[in-house]
Motif scaffolding. Structure first.
Motif, PDB file in Angstrom:
ATOM      1  N   GLU A 289       0.814  -1.208   0.000  1.00  0.00           N
ATOM      2  CA  GLU A 289       0.000   0.000   0.000  1.00  0.00           C
ATOM      3  C   GLU A 289       0.855   1.269   0.000  1.00  0.00           C
ATOM      4  N   ASN A 290       0.398   2.288  -0.738  1.00  0.00           N
ATOM      5  CA  ASN A 290       1.165   3.530  -0.851  1.00  0.00           C
ATOM      6  C   ASN A 290       1.056   4.422   0.386  1.00  0.00           C
ATOM      7  N   SER A 291       0.440   3.914   1.438  1.00  0.00           N
ATOM      8  CA  SER A 291       0.367   4.646   2.709  1.00  0.00           C
ATOM      9  C   SER A 291       1.511   4.247   3.636  1.00  0.00           C
ATOM     10  N   LYS A 292       2.457   3.434   3.140  1.00  0.00           N
ATOM     11  CA  LYS A 292       3.452   2.835   4.028  1.00  0.00           C
ATOM     12  C   LYS A 292       4.905   3.260   3.831  1.00  0.00           C
ATOM     13  N   PRO A 293       5.208   4.399   3.224  1.00  0.00           N
ATOM     14  CA  PRO A 293       6.634   4.724   3.023  1.00  0.00           C
ATOM     15  C   PRO A 293       7.408   4.907   4.326  1.00  0.00           C
ATOM     16  N   LEU A 294       6.814   5.523   5.343  1.00  0.00           N
ATOM     17  CA  LEU A 294       7.522   5.709   6.618  1.00  0.00           C
ATOM     18  C   LEU A 294       7.778   4.356   7.281  1.00  0.00           C
ATOM     19  N   ALA A 295       6.757   3.495   7.272  1.00  0.00           N
ATOM     20  CA  ALA A 295       6.913   2.159   7.856  1.00  0.00           C
ATOM     21  C   ALA A 295       7.974   1.366   7.092  1.00  0.00           C
ATOM     22  N   LEU A 296       7.975   1.506   5.782  1.00  0.00           N
ATOM     23  CA  LEU A 296       8.942   0.786   4.964  1.00  0.00           C
ATOM     24  C   LEU A 296      10.366   1.276   5.216  1.00  0.00           C
ATOM     25  N   LEU A 297      10.518   2.582   5.347  1.00  0.00           N
ATOM     26  CA  LEU A 297      11.848   3.135   5.622  1.00  0.00           C
ATOM     27  C   LEU A 297      12.371   2.641   6.965  1.00  0.00           C
ATOM     28  N   GLY A 298      11.521   2.695   7.996  1.00  0.00           N
ATOM     29  CA  GLY A 298      11.926   2.201   9.311  1.00  0.00           C
ATOM     30  C   GLY A 298      12.274   0.721   9.274  1.00  0.00           C
ATOM     31  N   ALA A 299      11.478  -0.060   8.533  1.00  0.00           N
ATOM     32  CA  ALA A 299      11.717  -1.501   8.433  1.00  0.00           C
ATOM     33  C   ALA A 299      13.048  -1.793   7.739  1.00  0.00           C
ATOM     34  N   LEU A 300      13.342  -1.068   6.671  1.00  0.00           N
ATOM     35  CA  LEU A 300      14.612  -1.264   5.963  1.00  0.00           C
ATOM     36  C   LEU A 300      15.794  -0.920   6.860  1.00  0.00           C
ATOM     37  N   ARG A 301      15.624   0.058   7.717  1.00  0.00           N
ATOM     38  CA  ARG A 301      16.711   0.477   8.600  1.00  0.00           C
ATOM     39  C   ARG A 301      16.932  -0.484   9.761  1.00  0.00           C
ATOM     40  N   THR A 302      16.018  -1.435   9.966  1.00  0.00           N
ATOM     41  CA  THR A 302      16.256  -2.430  11.028  1.00  0.00           C
ATOM     42  C   THR A 302      17.397  -3.363  10.639  1.00  0.00           C
ATOM     43  N   GLY A 303      17.649  -3.501   9.353  1.00  0.00           N
ATOM     44  CA  GLY A 303      18.698  -4.398   8.880  1.00  0.00           C
ATOM     45  C   GLY A 303      18.294  -5.854   8.862  1.00  0.00           C
ATOM     46  N   ALA A 304      17.012  -6.137   9.127  1.00  0.00           N
ATOM     47  CA  ALA A 304      16.564  -7.535   9.201  1.00  0.00           C
ATOM     48  C   ALA A 304      15.980  -8.043   7.893  1.00  0.00           C
ATOM     49  N   ILE A 305      15.857  -7.157   6.898  1.00  0.00           N
ATOM     50  CA  ILE A 305      15.191  -7.515   5.644  1.00  0.00           C
ATOM     51  C   ILE A 305      16.214  -7.829   4.552  1.00  0.00           C
ATOM     52  N   ASP A 306      15.942  -8.890   3.805  1.00  0.00           N
ATOM     53  CA  ASP A 306      16.806  -9.267   2.684  1.00  0.00           C
ATOM     54  C   ASP A 306      16.166  -8.953   1.337  1.00  0.00           C
ATOM     55  N   VAL A 307      14.843  -9.113   1.265  1.00  0.00           N
ATOM     56  CA  VAL A 307      14.108  -8.841   0.028  1.00  0.00           C
ATOM     57  C   VAL A 307      12.895  -7.985   0.380  1.00  0.00           C
ATOM     58  N   ILE A 308      12.724  -6.882  -0.327  1.00  0.00           N
ATOM     59  CA  ILE A 308      11.563  -6.021  -0.094  1.00  0.00           C
ATOM     60  C   ILE A 308      10.669  -6.049  -1.321  1.00  0.00           C
ATOM     61  N   ALA A 309       9.362  -6.046  -1.110  1.00  0.00           N
ATOM     62  CA  ALA A 309       8.401  -6.014  -2.213  1.00  0.00           C
ATOM     63  C   ALA A 309       7.455  -4.844  -1.984  1.00  0.00           C
ATOM     64  N   THR A 310       7.393  -3.925  -2.945  1.00  0.00           N
ATOM     65  CA  THR A 310       6.577  -2.724  -2.760  1.00  0.00           C
ATOM     66  C   THR A 310       6.260  -2.102  -4.111  1.00  0.00           C
ATOM     67  N   SER A 311       5.714  -0.882  -4.087  1.00  0.00           N
ATOM     68  CA  SER A 311       5.342  -0.175  -5.313  1.00  0.00           C
ATOM     69  C   SER A 311       6.425   0.813  -5.726  1.00  0.00           C
TER      70      SER A 311
END
Length: 330
Positions: A289-311
């Motif tokens: 969902e395009n309402s999630k850029p802040l959540a996505l940025l915070g999630a990427l900065r956790t360092g726990a993600i290997d593959v991200i899927a988004t718009s």
């Protein structure tokens, strides 16, 4: 309108159409059109604009695969991830979710191997991947719940339901976590977590080869509030006082810097925490969902993600936000 006016209008529309076809479809230049129809170049330009304004010509911009590849490369370089699956922007949230789900489903179908264990989260995005209709190769894969069960109203988005659907699609197996996703209080949570059956399933989930989880954003209108897991006030307070911008797999809550945030909600969730996802070789996180850029940025900065899927929109916004926040204040 008299007949003469009608005929004049029709003639003008015909000319607009002929000029538009010559320019957009046949590739003629404005100079060539000017000579062919004996009109000035300035008038050709005005007619092309009029054709767009009146809907005779509709222009659709299609992203070339190379465009998404460039965005993916920027995300890889910026956040150190392995892959970024970037879907074109869609007119509705549901269509966006399906578009992203298709990319994740295709990626999983090409990467999962016999004997693998996949930890599965909850929510709309993960459910959309499990229910995606496509060519799925049969694999002896075990899908295990990384979080407990949820209210019957949310059965489609329940980790157990999603695991079973994945297992059905791949011809594999699934394992249920026999506990609720959200306990009423910390004491109840600890009691469940100490149960031998619950511990056994979570131990298997921790040792998985792959994890598929959703990224949630903190909103008082969120799905979690709608199902009654948390009150709107609890969500607002976590956002205002702890700076929480999102949740990882329905469990860990984090701020814009990717730091875990301790909230009253954290003490009630039965499942794997963020730190328990880190040892998993490949964590696929979905935020359609395009309402999630802040959540996505915070999630990427956790360092726990290997593959991200988004718009596309989310990806570009995340890159812009991260760049702006990295600039020193003047």
């Amino acid at each position: 309108m008299n007949k003469f006016t009608q005929d004049t209008s029709d003639d003008n529309t015909d000319l607009l159409t002929e000029v538009s076809v010559a320019y957009y479809q046949n590739g003629a230049t404005q100079e060539e059109i000017s000579r062919k129809f004996s009109i000035s170049r300035a008038k050709v330009g005005r007619m092309l604009k009029q054709a767009r304004d009146e809907g005779i010509v509709e222009i659709t911009v299609k992203y070339h695969p190379a465009f998404s590849a460039k965005i993916e490369q920027r995300l890889i370089e910026r956040f150190g991830i392995k892959r970024a699956l970037i879907a074109l922007d869609q007119p509705s949230e549901e269509q966006q979710r399906l578009q992203v789900a298709g990319l994740v489903s295709k990626y999983m179908a090409s990467s999962l191997q016999n004997g693998m264990v996949v930890t599965v989260g909850q929510g709309r995005n993960v459910s959309a991947v499990a229910h995606h209709i496509g060519v799925i190769p049969h694999r002896e894969v075990k899908f295990v719940c990384g979080i407990g069960g949820i209210h019957p109203r949310g059965s489609m988005f329940n980790a157990d339901h999603i695991c079973r659907q994945f297992a059905k699609s791949y011809g594999g197996t699934s394992e249920t976590l026999y506990a609720p996703a959200y306990a009423e209080n910390r004491e109840q949570k600890l009691t469940f977590m100490q149960n031998a059956t619950v511990k056994q399933t979570l131990d298997l989930a921790r040792k998985a080869d792959v994890a598929v989880v959703g990224i949630g954003n903190m909103s008082e209108n969120s799905y979690m509030v709608d199902l009654g897991w948390f009150t709107a006030d609890e969500v607002v307070q976590s956002r205002m006082q702890q700076g929480v911008v999102g949740d990882f797999a329905g469990y860990e809550f984090f701020d814009i810097q990717g730091q875990s945030a301790k909230t009253v909600m954290s003490d009630r969730i039965i499942g794997l925490g963020l730190e328990e996802y880190r040892p998993i070789a490949e964590v696929i996180a979905i935020a359609a969902e395009n309402s999630k850029p802040l959540a996505l940025l915070g999630a990427l900065r956790t360092g726990a993600i290997d593959v991200i899927a988004t718009s596309v929109s989310n990806a570009l916004t995340v890159l812009n936000l991260d760049e702006q926040m990295a600039q020193p204040e003047k």
